[in-house]
Scaffold this motif. Structure first.
Motif, PDB file in Angstrom:
ATOM      1  N   ASP A  32      -9.374  36.598  80.301  1.00  0.00           N
ATOM      2  CA  ASP A  32      -8.387  35.561  80.012  1.00  0.00           C
ATOM      3  C   ASP A  32      -8.393  34.466  81.077  1.00  0.00           C
ATOM      4  OD1 ASP A  32      -6.300  34.210  78.831  1.00  0.00           O
ATOM      5  OD2 ASP A  32      -4.745  35.665  79.361  1.00  0.00           O
ATOM      6  N   GLU A  33      -8.885  33.288  80.728  1.00  0.00           N
ATOM      7  CA  GLU A  33      -8.833  32.072  81.551  1.00  0.00           C
ATOM      8  C   GLU A  33      -9.201  32.319  83.013  1.00  0.00           C
ATOM      9  OE1 GLU A  33      -5.453  29.530  80.862  1.00  0.00           O
ATOM     10  OE2 GLU A  33      -5.150  30.347  78.851  1.00  0.00           O
ATOM     11  N   PRO A  34     -10.423  32.736  83.270  1.00  0.00           N
ATOM     12  CA  PRO A  34     -10.804  33.157  84.627  1.00  0.00           C
ATOM     13  C   PRO A  34     -10.820  32.040  85.666  1.00  0.00           C
ATOM     14  CG  PRO A  34     -12.714  33.077  83.174  1.00  0.00           C
ATOM     15  CD  PRO A  34     -11.515  32.919  82.302  1.00  0.00           C
ATOM     16  N   PHE A  35     -10.894  30.773  85.230  1.00  0.00           N
ATOM     17  CA  PHE A  35     -10.941  29.664  86.191  1.00  0.00           C
ATOM     18  C   PHE A  35      -9.575  29.012  86.419  1.00  0.00           C
ATOM     19  CE2 PHE A  35     -15.381  29.854  84.740  1.00  0.00           C
ATOM     20  CZ  PHE A  35     -16.043  29.890  85.955  1.00  0.00           C
ATOM     21  N   TYR A  36      -8.505  29.630  85.932  1.00  0.00           N
ATOM     22  CA  TYR A  36      -7.179  29.035  86.067  1.00  0.00           C
ATOM     23  C   TYR A  36      -6.802  28.891  87.550  1.00  0.00           C
ATOM     24  CZ  TYR A  36      -2.517  27.980  84.059  1.00  0.00           C
ATOM     25  OH  TYR A  36      -1.357  27.371  83.639  1.00  0.00           O
ATOM     26  N   GLY A  37      -7.027  29.939  88.342  1.00  0.00           N
ATOM     27  CA  GLY A  37      -6.705  29.871  89.764  1.00  0.00           C
ATOM     28  C   GLY A  37      -7.501  28.801  90.486  1.00  0.00           C
ATOM     29  N   PHE A  38      -8.792  28.710  90.183  1.00  0.00           N
ATOM     30  CA  PHE A  38      -9.643  27.664  90.763  1.00  0.00           C
ATOM     31  C   PHE A  38      -9.087  26.287  90.432  1.00  0.00           C
ATOM     32  CE2 PHE A  38     -12.970  24.618  89.474  1.00  0.00           C
ATOM     33  CZ  PHE A  38     -13.486  24.295  90.719  1.00  0.00           C
ATOM     34  N   TYR A  39      -8.758  26.085  89.170  1.00  0.00           N
ATOM     35  CA  TYR A  39      -8.234  24.790  88.720  1.00  0.00           C
ATOM     36  C   TYR A  39      -6.946  24.416  89.460  1.00  0.00           C
ATOM     37  CZ  TYR A  39      -5.574  21.686  85.598  1.00  0.00           C
ATOM     38  OH  TYR A  39      -4.803  20.670  85.088  1.00  0.00           O
ATOM     39  N   LEU A  40      -6.036  25.371  89.577  1.00  0.00           N
ATOM     40  CA  LEU A  40      -4.758  25.078  90.225  1.00  0.00           C
ATOM     41  C   LEU A  40      -4.930  24.795  91.714  1.00  0.00           C
ATOM     42  CD1 LEU A  40      -2.275  27.585  88.553  1.00  0.00           C
ATOM     43  CD2 LEU A  40      -2.600  25.157  88.051  1.00  0.00           C
ATOM     44  N   LYS A  41      -5.794  25.541  92.372  1.00  0.00           N
ATOM     45  CA  LYS A  41      -6.002  25.302  93.802  1.00  0.00           C
ATOM     46  C   LYS A  41      -6.591  23.914  94.037  1.00  0.00           C
ATOM     47  CE  LYS A  41      -8.105  27.102  98.013  1.00  0.00           C
ATOM     48  NZ  LYS A  41      -8.971  28.153  98.617  1.00  0.00           N
ATOM     49  N   GLN A  42      -7.518  23.522  93.179  1.00  0.00           N
ATOM     50  CA  GLN A  42      -8.173  22.228  93.359  1.00  0.00           C
ATOM     51  C   GLN A  42      -7.266  21.052  93.013  1.00  0.00           C
ATOM     52  OE1 GLN A  42     -11.358  21.774  94.649  1.00  0.00           O
ATOM     53  NE2 GLN A  42     -11.177  23.976  95.056  1.00  0.00           N
ATOM     54  N   THR A  43      -6.456  21.196  91.987  1.00  0.00           N
ATOM     55  CA  THR A  43      -5.655  20.074  91.490  1.00  0.00           C
ATOM     56  C   THR A  43      -4.209  20.098  91.974  1.00  0.00           C
ATOM     57  OG1 THR A  43      -4.984  21.254  89.479  1.00  0.00           O
ATOM     58  CG2 THR A  43      -7.065  19.978  89.404  1.00  0.00           C
TER      59      THR A  43
END
Length: 247
Positions: A32-43
């Motif tokens: 389930d949405e494995p890049f969500y944490g990456f996205y939030l940290k970056q943005t």
């Protein structure tokens, strides 16, 4: 050997119901949405459950890629639910080469209305429709695949037909279990489920298709106008329903 399937969708689509559908197969696990944490940290985008997501998920892009491509999977199929807006411009997509792919699209006006109802506002970059069209081109070039595209409204009109056609395009057998599932949460759900998944947790299958009336304000209409050409580009590529069901 596990066949890994990446489904690329924007938010406020039927992406979680689609994940339920695949997870109800006896031969498939889901991510389930494995890049969500990456996205939030970056943005640093102010999403619900922000701190919980960063604590729960890896925010390291390459670590996530390794998990998605190399971690052992116990089932013949692995279904990966991806949000297109999580894939920021310039990220390395070479890892997609050995996966099979599908794209799930939805009418922009419906997306904007639903997203605004959940988040209070909606910008084009929040809903990933432009990025979805870009990713389709990039991943097609990387993989050389003829990637199937499905529209959520078509799925709701005839889930058996669309899902069987998707399975055919992906060269895997269709499973009738994809059409219904038990109510309730799943251990595979992301930590954000407590905010986003109330409706799907009550579901036992895809909701019947129905037109819902809503009105968009000027700002929302501007977002729709901005992303509409990208949706229409993808819609031309979608698996079509039989003529009698397309209207």
């Amino acid at each position: 050997m596990t066949t890994r399937i990446a489904m690329w969708s924007g938010p406020r689509n039927i992406s979680t119901a689609m994940m339920r559908s695949w997870e109800n197969r006896s031969d498939c696990e889901v991510v389930d949405e494995p890049f969500y944490g990456f996205y939030l940290k970056q943005t640093q985008s102010p999403h619900p459950c922000f701190e919980d997501i960063l604590a729960e998920q890896s925010t390291d892009y390459q670590e996530v890629v390794t998990n998605l491509t190399q971690t052992h999977c116990k089932t013949p199929l692995q279904y990966q639910k991806h949000m297109t807006h999580h894939m920021l411009d310039g990220v390395d997509l070479s890892w997609t080469k050995n996966l099979k792919h599908c794209f799930l699209i939805r009418d922009p006006a419906q997306v904007v209305n639903s997203y605004t109802n959940s988040m209070g506002q909606c910008r084009a970059q929040d809903i990933g429709i432009v990025r979805q069209a870009e990713l389709y081109d990039e991943i097609t070039q990387i993989t050389g695949q003829s990637i199937p595209v499905i529209d959520s409204n078509d799925v709701l009109k005839n889930p058996k037909y669309i899902l069987s056609e998707v399975c055919k395009a992906l060269a895997i057998p269709f499973d009738m279990g994809m059409l219904a599932w038990p109510k309730g949460p799943r251990d595979s759900d992301g930590v954000w489920a407590k905010h986003w998944y109330h409706s799907v947790e009550k579901s036992t299958g895809f909701a019947p298709y129905g037109q819902r009336d809503f009105t968009l304000n000027e700002q929302q209409l501007n977002v729709v106008q901005e992303v509409q050409p990208y949706y229409e580009k993808m819609a031309k590529l979608r698996i079509m329903l039989p003529d009698a069901e397309s209207n």
